[in-house]
Design a protein around this motif. Structure first.
Motif, PDB file in Angstrom:
ATOM      1  N   UNK A 180      44.298  60.919  34.988  1.00 48.28           N
ATOM      2  CA  UNK A 180      43.289  61.320  35.848  1.00 48.28           C
ATOM      3  C   UNK A 180      41.980  59.961  35.551  1.00 48.28           C
ATOM      4  N   UNK A 181      41.511  59.288  36.821  1.00 50.25           N
ATOM      5  CA  UNK A 181      40.348  58.663  36.135  1.00 50.25           C
ATOM      6  C   UNK A 181      39.019  59.651  35.293  1.00 50.25           C
ATOM      7  N   UNK A 182      39.105  58.584  34.515  1.00 44.38           N
ATOM      8  CA  UNK A 182      37.577  58.767  33.399  1.00 44.38           C
ATOM      9  C   UNK A 182      36.351  57.828  34.608  1.00 44.38           C
ATOM     10  N   UNK A 183      36.915  56.722  34.518  1.00 43.38           N
ATOM     11  CA  UNK A 183      35.637  55.914  34.492  1.00 43.38           C
ATOM     12  C   UNK A 183      35.663  55.360  35.644  1.00 43.38           C
ATOM     13  N   UNK A 184      35.302  54.432  35.902  1.00 36.73           N
ATOM     14  CA  UNK A 184      35.711  52.918  36.658  1.00 36.73           C
ATOM     15  C   UNK A 184      34.150  51.834  36.872  1.00 36.73           C
ATOM     16  N   UNK A 185      35.358  51.061  36.424  1.00 31.76           N
ATOM     17  CA  UNK A 185      34.382  49.821  35.874  1.00 31.76           C
ATOM     18  C   UNK A 185      35.039  48.449  37.488  1.00 31.76           C
ATOM     19  N   UNK A 186      33.956  47.560  37.574  1.00 32.71           N
ATOM     20  CA  UNK A 186      34.040  46.149  38.517  1.00 32.71           C
ATOM     21  C   UNK A 186      34.601  46.071  37.947  1.00 32.71           C
ATOM     22  N   UNK A 187      35.704  44.947  38.589  1.00 38.76           N
ATOM     23  CA  UNK A 187      36.896  43.770  37.903  1.00 38.76           C
ATOM     24  C   UNK A 187      35.647  43.741  37.269  1.00 38.76           C
ATOM     25  N   UNK A 188      35.061  42.364  38.231  1.00 40.17           N
ATOM     26  CA  UNK A 188      34.621  40.730  38.044  1.00 40.17           C
ATOM     27  C   UNK A 188      33.887  41.608  36.127  1.00 40.17           C
ATOM     28  N   UNK A 189      32.714  42.640  36.473  1.00 38.16           N
ATOM     29  CA  UNK A 189      32.445  43.318  35.733  1.00 38.16           C
ATOM     30  C   UNK A 189      32.695  42.996  34.025  1.00 38.16           C
ATOM     31  N   UNK A 190      33.857  44.353  34.976  1.00 42.07           N
ATOM     32  CA  UNK A 190      34.679  44.400  32.981  1.00 42.07           C
ATOM     33  C   UNK A 190      34.857  42.861  32.665  1.00 42.07           C
ATOM     34  N   UNK A 191      35.710  41.661  33.781  1.00 39.61           N
ATOM     35  CA  UNK A 191      35.837  40.311  33.267  1.00 39.61           C
ATOM     36  C   UNK A 191      35.147  39.924  32.465  1.00 39.61           C
ATOM     37  N   UNK A 192      33.801  40.146  32.789  1.00 35.21           N
ATOM     38  CA  UNK A 192      32.551  39.290  32.337  1.00 35.21           C
ATOM     39  C   UNK A 192      32.322  39.569  30.679  1.00 35.21           C
ATOM     40  N   UNK A 193      32.879  40.768  30.366  1.00 35.04           N
ATOM     41  CA  UNK A 193      32.666  41.682  29.286  1.00 35.04           C
ATOM     42  C   UNK A 193      33.792  40.870  28.323  1.00 35.04           C
ATOM     43  N   UNK A 194      34.861  40.591  28.988  1.00 36.04           N
ATOM     44  CA  UNK A 194      36.119  39.583  28.226  1.00 36.04           C
ATOM     45  C   UNK A 194      35.582  38.459  27.884  1.00 36.04           C
ATOM     46  N   UNK A 195      35.322  37.626  28.871  1.00 33.10           N
ATOM     47  CA  UNK A 195      35.815  36.626  28.437  1.00 33.10           C
ATOM     48  C   UNK A 195      33.672  35.617  29.216  1.00 33.10           C
ATOM     49  N   UNK A 352      40.971  41.478  32.810  1.00 34.22           N
ATOM     50  CA  UNK A 352      40.039  42.680  33.403  1.00 34.22           C
ATOM     51  C   UNK A 352      40.296  44.289  32.270  1.00 34.22           C
ATOM     52  N   UNK A 353      41.747  44.380  32.197  1.00 35.67           N
ATOM     53  CA  UNK A 353      41.614  45.812  31.460  1.00 35.67           C
ATOM     54  C   UNK A 353      41.489  45.330  29.855  1.00 35.67           C
ATOM     55  N   UNK A 354      41.381  44.204  29.430  1.00 37.58           N
ATOM     56  CA  UNK A 354      40.940  43.936  27.952  1.00 37.58           C
ATOM     57  C   UNK A 354      38.876  44.451  27.954  1.00 37.58           C
ATOM     58  N   UNK A 355      38.253  44.085  29.311  1.00 35.38           N
ATOM     59  CA  UNK A 355      37.007  43.701  29.307  1.00 35.38           C
ATOM     60  C   UNK A 355      36.354  45.332  29.644  1.00 35.38           C
TER      61      UNK A 355
END
Ligand SMILES: Nc1ncnc2c1ncn2[C@@H]1O[C@H](COP(=O)(O)OP(=O)(O)OP(=O)(O)O)[C@@H](O)[C@H]1O
Ligand SMILES: [Mg+2]
Length: 396
Positions: A180-195, A352-355
């Motif tokens: 199931x999709x529990x939530x959605x995160x914009x990919x570049x917003x996620x990547x920003x969290x990682x790097x 993306x996944x890490x972020x």
């Protein structure tokens, strides 16, 4: 540690699907429990065109990740590419609910939910609400209002909307894989969290994620994204160009490209020819970014320069071309350190996944949502428990 602290992040990339399962420990640190990767097809220009093929890749990645983690997970937080997204500014307000007038995580969630109440066109759906500033009893410019004293909490936020059809294809691919999709995160917003660091996103930085079929760009200023952009070109196009230029199969062109990125030698003449091919396509990608981002760059909103992400940015010449064309300092972003099982190198994992894991772990709203809406996660756990009890009864 409760199972409420287990999060799964899913990156459905145009060349590979990665799922990461992690636990957030009592100190808020992230422990990676399992990772699953699977090559993926079924995309055109970054959009899903073959749901079955994408969902098989998700299923395979999920199987690997859950086996390594020793946990079955019912739901995932999924990355959404910035294709056909639009943005609106919104305002939300709520009265604080705590006895001592302190702002709680619940109040923050209520204010952000209130910001979601706006006219959404019928072909659009809200992907996420990104807070820009909170205002407590009229005092603005607050980034984290939890624990502050006040009776009125307001938020100015960016509401990101996506195209319904695109979002449904992503959800359908995930669901056909049994998740199931529990939530959605914009990919570049996620990547920003990682790097990226908080300092970079506050002072102003441009993040460029070169993937397989697409290149996603987001410019951050004062901690929030001020511009999104998607160029429908990426590493796959470079490989195609090499295949055509050298009259060789795609797979061989891919191997040659990787060897070239690692500084490996092919044939000297060929090496120059390959560099020229890579240079031409990379130049096209960065020139498109240049023309679309002129305003933010000329306004001096990017003092921290460009940070590259995505495996597509490993090709030689990326930094030099960015410096030349965008006239900004540039570097390759490195994922921040994280605890991972032996044999897993976090720096090689999907950013993306890490972020997504970092983003969810740092946002108490996600955990609140699990607390308040008896989640699928808990339902599955209790079902499993019921099944297990029944299983024991059969034996005794
Ligand atoms: N070592 C390397 N050297 C050069 N290119 C590489 C290297 N490793 C991967 N790539 C290229 O990176 C691209 C894939 O990047 P990435 O894994 O970030 O994309 P994705 O997330 O699957 O796709 P997208 O972001 O477009 O949805 C491919 O074109 C691949 O050839
Ligand atoms: Mg990607």
């Amino acid at each position: 540690m409760s199972d409420n602290s287990i999060i799964a992040g899913l990156d459905i990339g145009t060349t590979r699907v990665t799922e990461i399962i992690a636990r957030v420990n009592a100190e808020g640190e992230i422990d990676i429990l399992g990772v699953g990767e699977e090559p993926c097809q079924g995309f055109r220009r970054g959009l899903i065109v073959d749901i079955d093929s994408v969902s098989s890749a998700i299923e395979a990645a999920n199987k690997r990740a859950t086996r390594m983690a020793g946990h079955n997970i019912p739901s995932v937080f999924v990355g959404i590419p910035v294709i056909r997204v639009s943005c609106a500014t919104s305002h939300g307000m709520t009265a604080t609910s705590g006895d001592d007038w302190r702002v709680t995580a619940f109040d923050v969630k209520k204010a952000l939910d209130a910001a979601k109440v706006l006219a959404v066109p019928p072909d659009r759906e809200i992907i996420s609400v990104l807070p820009q500033e909170y205002i407590v009893d009229g005092l603005g410019g607050i980034q984290d209002p939890e624990g502050m004293t006040g009776i009125r909490l307001e938020v100015n936020a960016k509401v990101i909307m996506g195209q319904v059809a695109m979002l449904e294809n992503i959800a359908e691919s995930v669901e056909r894989a049994g998740l199931k999709v529990e939530g959605r995160v914009l990919e570049p917003v996620a990547v920003a969290q990682a790097v990226l660091t908080d300092e970079q996103t506050h002072r102003g930085v441009m993040l460029i994620d070169i993937g397989g079929q697409i290149t996603q760009v987001v410019t951050f200023y004062e901690g929030t994204p001020i511009q999104f952009l998607c160029v429908p070109l990426g590493g796959t196009h470079i490989t195609n160009d090499i295949a055509i230029g050298m009259k060789i199969p795609f797979e061989e062109a891919e191997r040659i490209k990787h060897r070239n990125s690692l500084g490996g030698q092919n044939d000297r003449n060929n090496d120059e020819f390959i560099r020229d091919i890579i240079d031409a396509r990379l130049r096209e990608i960065i020139e498109l970014i240049e023309s679309e981002t002129r305003e933010v760059r000329n306004s001096g909103l990017v003092p921290c320069g460009v940070v590259f992400a995505g495996a597509g940015s490993s090709v030689p010449g990326t930094i030099e071309l960015a410096c030349e064309i965008l006239d900004l300092p540039a570097q390759i972003g490195k994922s921040r350190l994280i605890q991972a099982p032996k044999g897993i190198e976090p720096r090689n994992l999907s950013q993306v996944a890490l972020g997504i894991i970092r983003h969810v772990a740092g946002d108490s709203r996600f955990f609140l949502a699990r607390e308040f809406e008896p989640s699928t996660f808990r339902k599955v756990l209790s079902n499993l428990r019921g099944w297990f009890d029944g299983f024991l009864e059969d034996f005794f």
